[in-house]
Design a protein around this motif. Structure first.
Motif, short mmCIF file in Angstrom:
data_model
loop_
_atom_site.label_atom_id
_atom_site.label_comp_id
_atom_site.label_asym_id
_atom_site.label_seq_id
_atom_site.Cartn_x
_atom_site.Cartn_y
_atom_site.Cartn_z
N GLN A 47 36.49 19.73 50.05
CA GLN A 47 35.96 20.44 48.89
C GLN A 47 36.24 21.94 48.98
OE1 GLN A 47 31.89 19.51 48.15
NE2 GLN A 47 31.79 20.70 46.29
N SER A 48 36.05 22.53 50.13
CA SER A 48 36.31 23.97 50.25
C SER A 48 37.80 24.27 50.12
CB SER A 48 35.73 24.53 51.54
OG SER A 48 36.31 23.91 52.66
N ASN A 49 38.66 23.39 50.60
CA ASN A 49 40.10 23.59 50.44
C ASN A 49 40.52 23.48 48.98
OD1 ASN A 49 40.62 24.07 53.14
ND2 ASN A 49 41.06 21.92 53.59
N ILE A 50 39.96 22.53 48.26
CA ILE A 50 40.28 22.37 46.83
C ILE A 50 39.79 23.58 46.05
CG2 ILE A 50 39.73 21.04 44.76
CD1 ILE A 50 39.73 18.54 46.51
N ILE A 51 38.59 24.03 46.36
CA ILE A 51 38.05 25.21 45.67
C ILE A 51 38.92 26.43 45.96
CG2 ILE A 51 36.13 26.86 45.64
CD1 ILE A 51 34.25 24.48 46.01
N ALA A 52 39.30 26.61 47.21
CA ALA A 52 40.12 27.76 47.57
C ALA A 52 41.48 27.72 46.86
CB ALA A 52 40.32 27.81 49.09
N LEU A 53 42.10 26.56 46.80
CA LEU A 53 43.40 26.43 46.14
C LEU A 53 43.28 26.67 44.64
CD1 LEU A 53 46.40 25.73 46.25
CD2 LEU A 53 45.76 23.34 45.97
N ALA A 54 42.30 26.04 44.01
CA ALA A 54 42.11 26.22 42.57
C ALA A 54 41.78 27.67 42.24
CB ALA A 54 41.02 25.28 42.06
N ASN A 55 40.92 28.29 43.03
CA ASN A 55 40.58 29.69 42.80
C ASN A 55 41.79 30.59 42.98
OD1 ASN A 55 37.93 29.18 42.17
ND2 ASN A 55 37.18 29.55 44.23
N ALA A 56 42.61 30.32 43.99
CA ALA A 56 43.79 31.13 44.23
C ALA A 56 44.76 31.04 43.05
CB ALA A 56 44.48 30.70 45.52
N VAL A 57 44.98 29.84 42.55
CA VAL A 57 45.87 29.66 41.40
C VAL A 57 45.31 30.37 40.18
CG1 VAL A 57 46.78 27.95 39.77
CG2 VAL A 57 46.89 27.51 42.22
N PHE A 58 44.00 30.19 39.95
CA PHE A 58 43.37 30.80 38.78
C PHE A 58 43.39 32.32 38.85
CE2 PHE A 58 39.65 31.92 36.15
CZ PHE A 58 40.09 31.36 34.97
N VAL A 59 43.12 32.88 40.02
CA VAL A 59 43.14 34.34 40.18
C VAL A 59 44.56 34.87 39.99
CG1 VAL A 59 42.88 36.20 41.89
CG2 VAL A 59 41.08 34.49 41.61
N LEU A 60 45.53 34.19 40.54
CA LEU A 60 46.92 34.62 40.39
C LEU A 60 47.34 34.61 38.92
CD1 LEU A 60 49.63 35.43 41.65
CD2 LEU A 60 50.16 33.01 41.81
N LEU A 61 47.01 33.55 38.22
CA LEU A 61 47.36 33.48 36.80
C LEU A 61 46.62 34.54 35.99
CD1 LEU A 61 47.39 29.61 36.38
CD2 LEU A 61 49.36 31.13 36.41
N SER A 62 45.38 34.80 36.35
CA SER A 62 44.62 35.84 35.65
C SER A 62 45.22 37.22 35.90
CB SER A 62 43.16 35.83 36.10
OG SER A 62 42.56 34.63 35.75
N MET A 63 45.62 37.47 37.13
CA MET A 63 46.21 38.77 37.46
C MET A 63 47.52 38.98 36.72
SD MET A 63 45.34 39.05 41.54
CE MET A 63 46.88 39.81 41.85
N LEU A 64 48.24 37.92 36.49
CA LEU A 64 49.51 38.01 35.77
C LEU A 64 49.30 38.12 34.26
CD1 LEU A 64 51.60 35.40 37.77
CD2 LEU A 64 51.80 37.89 37.85
N GLY A 65 48.06 37.97 33.82
CA GLY A 65 47.74 38.06 32.40
C GLY A 65 48.08 36.81 31.63
N LEU A 66 48.18 35.70 32.30
CA LEU A 66 48.57 34.46 31.64
C LEU A 66 47.38 33.67 31.11
CD1 LEU A 66 51.25 33.27 34.19
CD2 LEU A 66 51.58 34.58 32.11
N VAL A 67 46.18 34.00 31.54
CA VAL A 67 45.02 33.23 31.16
C VAL A 67 44.45 33.71 29.84
CG1 VAL A 67 42.69 32.55 31.84
CG2 VAL A 67 44.52 32.66 33.53
N GLN A 68 44.40 34.99 29.63
CA GLN A 68 43.83 35.50 28.39
C GLN A 68 44.92 36.13 27.54
OE1 GLN A 68 41.17 38.48 29.89
NE2 GLN A 68 41.96 39.99 28.49
N ASP A 69 44.72 36.09 26.26
CA ASP A 69 45.67 36.69 25.33
C ASP A 69 45.13 38.07 24.94
OD1 ASP A 69 46.99 35.75 22.04
OD2 ASP A 69 47.48 37.37 23.40
N PRO A 70 45.72 39.14 25.47
CA PRO A 70 45.19 40.47 25.20
C PRO A 70 45.45 40.95 23.78
CG PRO A 70 47.19 40.64 26.48
CD PRO A 70 46.87 39.17 26.35
N THR A 71 46.21 40.20 22.99
CA THR A 71 46.53 40.65 21.64
C THR A 71 45.52 40.19 20.60
OG1 THR A 71 47.90 38.71 21.17
CG2 THR A 71 48.99 40.60 22.18
#
Length: 88
Positions: A47-71
């Motif tokens: 469970q902690s490995n799955i959470i860490a992996l999912a969080n890492a992917v989500f944070v990376l995508l958020s940092m790249l601006g792919l999760v939210q549409d700023p327009t």
């Protein structure tokens, strides 16, 4: 109203959507297990490995601006985006 046809053609949005689905699936399994509806249980290590992996992917995508549409304001699509036939 959300234009799903255009969103699923956007590779970046699909990646972000899948990572969020993994987090929701884990939460649903944990809830079903705590309610004794299912015997399926993730060990703490898995469970902690799955959470860490999912969080890492989500944070990376958020940092790249792919999760939210700023327009657009809020969570909906703009009038212009609703008229797209292909991702712009």
């Amino acid at each position: 109203m959300i234009n799903w046809k255009v969103r699923f053609r956007n590779r970046n949005w699909v990646i972000a959507f899948i990572s969020q689905l993994l987090i929701v699936a884990q939460l649903v399994l944990a809830a079903l297990n705590s309610l004794h509806i299912t015997d399926f249980q993730l060990t703490d290590a898995i469970q902690s490995n799955i959470i860490a992996l999912a969080n890492a992917v989500f944070v990376l995508l958020s940092m790249l601006g792919l999760v939210q549409d700023p327009t657009t304001k809020g969570y909906g699509d703009s009038d212009r985006a609703l008229k797209y036939e292909d991702p712009n």
